[in-house]
Design a protein around this motif. Structure first.
Motif, PDB file in Angstrom:
ATOM      1  N   PRO A 192      -3.161  47.954   6.929  1.00  0.00           N
ATOM      2  CA  PRO A 192      -3.819  49.199   7.289  1.00  0.00           C
ATOM      3  C   PRO A 192      -5.214  49.048   7.106  1.00  0.00           C
ATOM      4  O   PRO A 192      -5.669  48.187   6.219  1.00  0.00           O
ATOM      5  CB  PRO A 192      -3.022  50.191   6.552  1.00  0.00           C
ATOM      6  CG  PRO A 192      -2.747  49.751   5.202  1.00  0.00           C
ATOM      7  CD  PRO A 192      -2.431  48.264   5.495  1.00  0.00           C
ATOM      8  N   LYS A 193      -5.873  49.811   7.444  1.00  0.00           N
ATOM      9  CA  LYS A 193      -7.427  49.838   7.344  1.00  0.00           C
ATOM     10  C   LYS A 193      -7.907  50.827   6.297  1.00  0.00           C
ATOM     11  O   LYS A 193      -9.170  50.734   5.914  1.00  0.00           O
ATOM     12  CB  LYS A 193      -8.102  50.372   8.775  1.00  0.00           C
ATOM     13  CG  LYS A 193      -7.668  49.443   9.935  1.00  0.00           C
ATOM     14  CD  LYS A 193      -8.489  50.065  11.232  1.00  0.00           C
ATOM     15  CE  LYS A 193      -8.097  49.360  12.366  1.00  0.00           C
ATOM     16  NZ  LYS A 193      -8.591  47.781  12.380  1.00  0.00           N
ATOM     17  N   VAL A 194      -7.040  51.276   5.400  1.00  0.00           N
ATOM     18  CA  VAL A 194      -7.427  52.192   4.328  1.00  0.00           C
ATOM     19  C   VAL A 194      -6.705  51.672   3.286  1.00  0.00           C
ATOM     20  O   VAL A 194      -5.699  51.253   3.217  1.00  0.00           O
ATOM     21  CB  VAL A 194      -7.420  53.681   4.639  1.00  0.00           C
ATOM     22  CG1 VAL A 194      -8.377  54.059   5.761  1.00  0.00           C
ATOM     23  CG2 VAL A 194      -6.016  53.919   4.867  1.00  0.00           C
ATOM     24  N   ASP A 195      -7.232  52.166   2.046  1.00  0.00           N
ATOM     25  CA  ASP A 195      -6.309  51.895   0.708  1.00  0.00           C
ATOM     26  C   ASP A 195      -5.142  53.056   0.585  1.00  0.00           C
ATOM     27  O   ASP A 195      -5.245  54.002   1.411  1.00  0.00           O
ATOM     28  CB  ASP A 195      -7.402  52.119  -0.524  1.00  0.00           C
ATOM     29  CG  ASP A 195      -8.215  51.189  -0.685  1.00  0.00           C
ATOM     30  OD1 ASP A 195      -7.709  49.975  -0.287  1.00  0.00           O
ATOM     31  OD2 ASP A 195      -9.209  51.603  -1.714  1.00  0.00           O
ATOM     32  N   SER A 196      -4.286  52.654  -0.074  1.00  0.00           N
ATOM     33  CA  SER A 196      -2.892  53.543  -0.329  1.00  0.00           C
ATOM     34  C   SER A 196      -3.047  53.688  -1.729  1.00  0.00           C
ATOM     35  O   SER A 196      -3.552  53.280  -2.442  1.00  0.00           O
ATOM     36  CB  SER A 196      -1.714  52.655   0.030  1.00  0.00           C
ATOM     37  OG  SER A 196      -1.731  52.415   1.623  1.00  0.00           O
ATOM     38  N   ALA A 197      -1.982  54.828  -2.188  1.00  0.00           N
ATOM     39  CA  ALA A 197      -2.051  55.091  -3.454  1.00  0.00           C
ATOM     40  C   ALA A 197      -0.519  55.453  -3.789  1.00  0.00           C
ATOM     41  O   ALA A 197       0.179  56.095  -2.926  1.00  0.00           O
ATOM     42  CB  ALA A 197      -2.933  56.101  -4.138  1.00  0.00           C
ATOM     43  N   ILE A 198      -0.005  55.353  -4.966  1.00  0.00           N
ATOM     44  CA  ILE A 198       1.387  55.943  -5.511  1.00  0.00           C
ATOM     45  C   ILE A 198       0.964  57.295  -6.029  1.00  0.00           C
ATOM     46  O   ILE A 198       0.224  57.295  -7.039  1.00  0.00           O
ATOM     47  CB  ILE A 198       2.042  55.031  -6.255  1.00  0.00           C
ATOM     48  CG1 ILE A 198       2.373  53.359  -5.633  1.00  0.00           C
ATOM     49  CG2 ILE A 198       3.380  55.616  -6.820  1.00  0.00           C
ATOM     50  CD1 ILE A 198       3.140  53.564  -4.447  1.00  0.00           C
ATOM     51  N   VAL A 199       2.042  58.385  -5.732  1.00  0.00           N
ATOM     52  CA  VAL A 199       1.831  59.394  -6.472  1.00  0.00           C
ATOM     53  C   VAL A 199       3.388  59.896  -6.726  1.00  0.00           C
ATOM     54  O   VAL A 199       4.135  59.464  -6.267  1.00  0.00           O
ATOM     55  CB  VAL A 199       1.350  60.854  -5.217  1.00  0.00           C
ATOM     56  CG1 VAL A 199       2.370  60.843  -4.120  1.00  0.00           C
ATOM     57  CG2 VAL A 199       0.984  61.956  -5.999  1.00  0.00           C
ATOM     58  N   ARG A 200       3.409  60.632  -7.946  1.00  0.00           N
ATOM     59  CA  ARG A 200       4.538  61.036  -8.506  1.00  0.00           C
ATOM     60  C   ARG A 200       4.338  62.666  -8.375  1.00  0.00           C
ATOM     61  O   ARG A 200       3.410  63.027  -8.920  1.00  0.00           O
ATOM     62  CB  ARG A 200       4.490  60.521  -9.961  1.00  0.00           C
ATOM     63  CG  ARG A 200       5.899  61.268 -10.522  1.00  0.00           C
ATOM     64  CD  ARG A 200       6.083  61.164 -11.989  1.00  0.00           C
ATOM     65  NE  ARG A 200       6.438  59.574 -12.216  1.00  0.00           N
ATOM     66  CZ  ARG A 200       5.915  58.728 -13.159  1.00  0.00           C
ATOM     67  NH1 ARG A 200       4.960  59.269 -14.108  1.00  0.00           N
ATOM     68  NH2 ARG A 200       6.118  57.294 -13.222  1.00  0.00           N
ATOM     69  N   LEU A 201       5.388  63.181  -7.765  1.00  0.00           N
ATOM     70  CA  LEU A 201       5.359  64.781  -7.680  1.00  0.00           C
ATOM     71  C   LEU A 201       6.682  65.022  -8.413  1.00  0.00           C
ATOM     72  O   LEU A 201       7.845  64.737  -8.080  1.00  0.00           O
ATOM     73  CB  LEU A 201       5.621  65.072  -6.410  1.00  0.00           C
ATOM     74  CG  LEU A 201       4.515  64.894  -5.277  1.00  0.00           C
ATOM     75  CD1 LEU A 201       4.820  65.262  -3.752  1.00  0.00           C
ATOM     76  CD2 LEU A 201       3.147  65.372  -5.789  1.00  0.00           C
ATOM     77  N   THR A 202       6.413  65.743  -9.452  1.00  0.00           N
ATOM     78  CA  THR A 202       7.636  66.409 -10.493  1.00  0.00           C
ATOM     79  C   THR A 202       7.631  67.921 -10.204  1.00  0.00           C
ATOM     80  O   THR A 202       6.776  68.670 -10.752  1.00  0.00           O
ATOM     81  CB  THR A 202       7.313  66.094 -11.858  1.00  0.00           C
ATOM     82  OG1 THR A 202       7.091  64.495 -11.944  1.00  0.00           O
ATOM     83  CG2 THR A 202       8.617  66.493 -12.733  1.00  0.00           C
ATOM     84  N   PRO A 203       8.909  68.475  -9.683  1.00  0.00           N
ATOM     85  CA  PRO A 203       9.022  69.862  -9.452  1.00  0.00           C
ATOM     86  C   PRO A 203       8.710  70.564 -10.994  1.00  0.00           C
ATOM     87  O   PRO A 203       9.346  70.338 -11.872  1.00  0.00           O
ATOM     88  CB  PRO A 203      10.224  70.125  -8.875  1.00  0.00           C
ATOM     89  CG  PRO A 203      10.367  68.753  -7.965  1.00  0.00           C
ATOM     90  CD  PRO A 203       9.896  67.775  -8.949  1.00  0.00           C
ATOM     91  N   HIS A 204       7.989  71.797 -10.979  1.00  0.00           N
ATOM     92  CA  HIS A 204       7.875  72.702 -12.133  1.00  0.00           C
ATOM     93  C   HIS A 204       9.386  73.368 -12.367  1.00  0.00           C
ATOM     94  O   HIS A 204       9.823  73.967 -11.637  1.00  0.00           O
ATOM     95  CB  HIS A 204       6.899  73.627 -11.943  1.00  0.00           C
ATOM     96  CG  HIS A 204       5.646  73.212 -11.783  1.00  0.00           C
ATOM     97  ND1 HIS A 204       4.909  72.375 -12.855  1.00  0.00           N
ATOM     98  CD2 HIS A 204       4.456  73.414 -10.818  1.00  0.00           C
ATOM     99  CE1 HIS A 204       3.798  71.972 -12.384  1.00  0.00           C
ATOM    100  NE2 HIS A 204       3.403  72.674 -11.263  1.00  0.00           N
TER     101      HIS A 204
END
Length: 282
Positions: A192-204
């Protein structure tokens, strides 16, 4: 895992699959990054995982060997038979031909194990998909997604940052959001033409701030960011007046990006009590 849109001539994976722009397909091909993602997910033998957009199973393969059940959501029919051929002999494997934006994730929660969602989400559907997934949080333990770096920065932004906006508020109302690490374009085919990132979403559990009327809260947040360069006083004209802001202890000359989730909950609850209720009573 499928990815962001790219431009130019059609490209093909090593197995001969043509990457499809309409599905945002760019496949992760770096074993070191895959191991890093699996380590971040830390799958356990008794867990129930759901992967959105497995592509050619770069992440699916190590996961399906480690968990009790792995449901796969894949819209591209051309990938179904290769996925079955490669992974169908694993007891955990279950494939669903479906659009992730319309899929009912609650139907997968058939035991006492909450769902753990993973996936490399196409850029063009990442925000609407996350909003869709927020409807199923009672069934979800956590989510690990590869997204465009810019989107992850919005998800994890704190008040005062330019990237802080409606997406930040709505996701952080429900979840703790963490940027884990960045993945460069060279780790995908095609890149792809941009950087990616890993996100962690943890429900409150439970929610730290509770909106008394979620529809009011959602609408007020959307209106607050309608024109980002305008103040709350201007964006919320017809919703709240200066006396309302003073009662809430919030300066109306601020822009929406200066407020935290708790502030928006305070404003929305005030609106619900003083205006929505009055409308019902009249």
């Amino acid at each position: 895992m499928s990815r962001a849109k790219t431009h130019g001539k059609p490209s093909y994976s090593a197995s001969g699959h043509q990457h499809k722009k309409q599905f945002g397909q760019n496949f992760l091909n770096n074993d070191s990054i895959i191991r890093q993602i699996v380590h971040a997910i830390h799958p356990q033998a008794d867990q129930h995982l759901v992967e959105i957009g497995p592509g050619e199973a770069a992440l699916t393969t190590p996961l399906v060997q480690q968990v009790k059940r792995l449901d796969i959501i894949e819209i591209d029919r051309d990938l179904h038979q290769p996925l079955r051929d490669k992974l169908g002999h694993y007891p955990a494997f279950a494939l669903h031909q479906a659009d992730a934006l319309r899929f009912d994730y609650a139907q997968l929660a058939t035991d006492d194990k909450p769902l753990r969602l993973v996936g490399n989400l196409p850029y063009n559907i990442s925000s609407p998909l996350i909003f869709h997934l927020l409807n199923f949080l009672p069934h979800i333990a956590d989510m690990h997604f590869m997204l465009q770096k810019e989107v992850v920065e919005r998800l994890t932004a704190t008040p005062g940052k330019k990237s802080f906006g409606r997406l930040s508020v709505m996701v952080q109302y429900f979840c703790q959001a963490e940027l884990l690490f960045i993945v460069g374009p060279e780790n995908f085919e095609p890149p792809p033409k941009v950087d990616s990132a890993i996100v962690r979403l943890t429900p409150h559990q439970p929610l730290p701030y509770q909106a008394d009327n979620f529809e009011d809260f959602s609408a007020l947040v959307k209106q607050s960011f309608a024109m980002k360069r305008k103040t709350l006083r201007n964006n919320l004209k017809g919703w709240l007046n200066d006396d309302d802001f003073n009662t809430c202890g919030i300066e109306p000359s601020l822009r929406a990006e200066a407020l935290g989730v708790a502030d928006f909950v305070t404003l929305a609850n005030h609106y619900s009590h003083h205006y929505t209720q009055k409308q019902k009573d009249t």
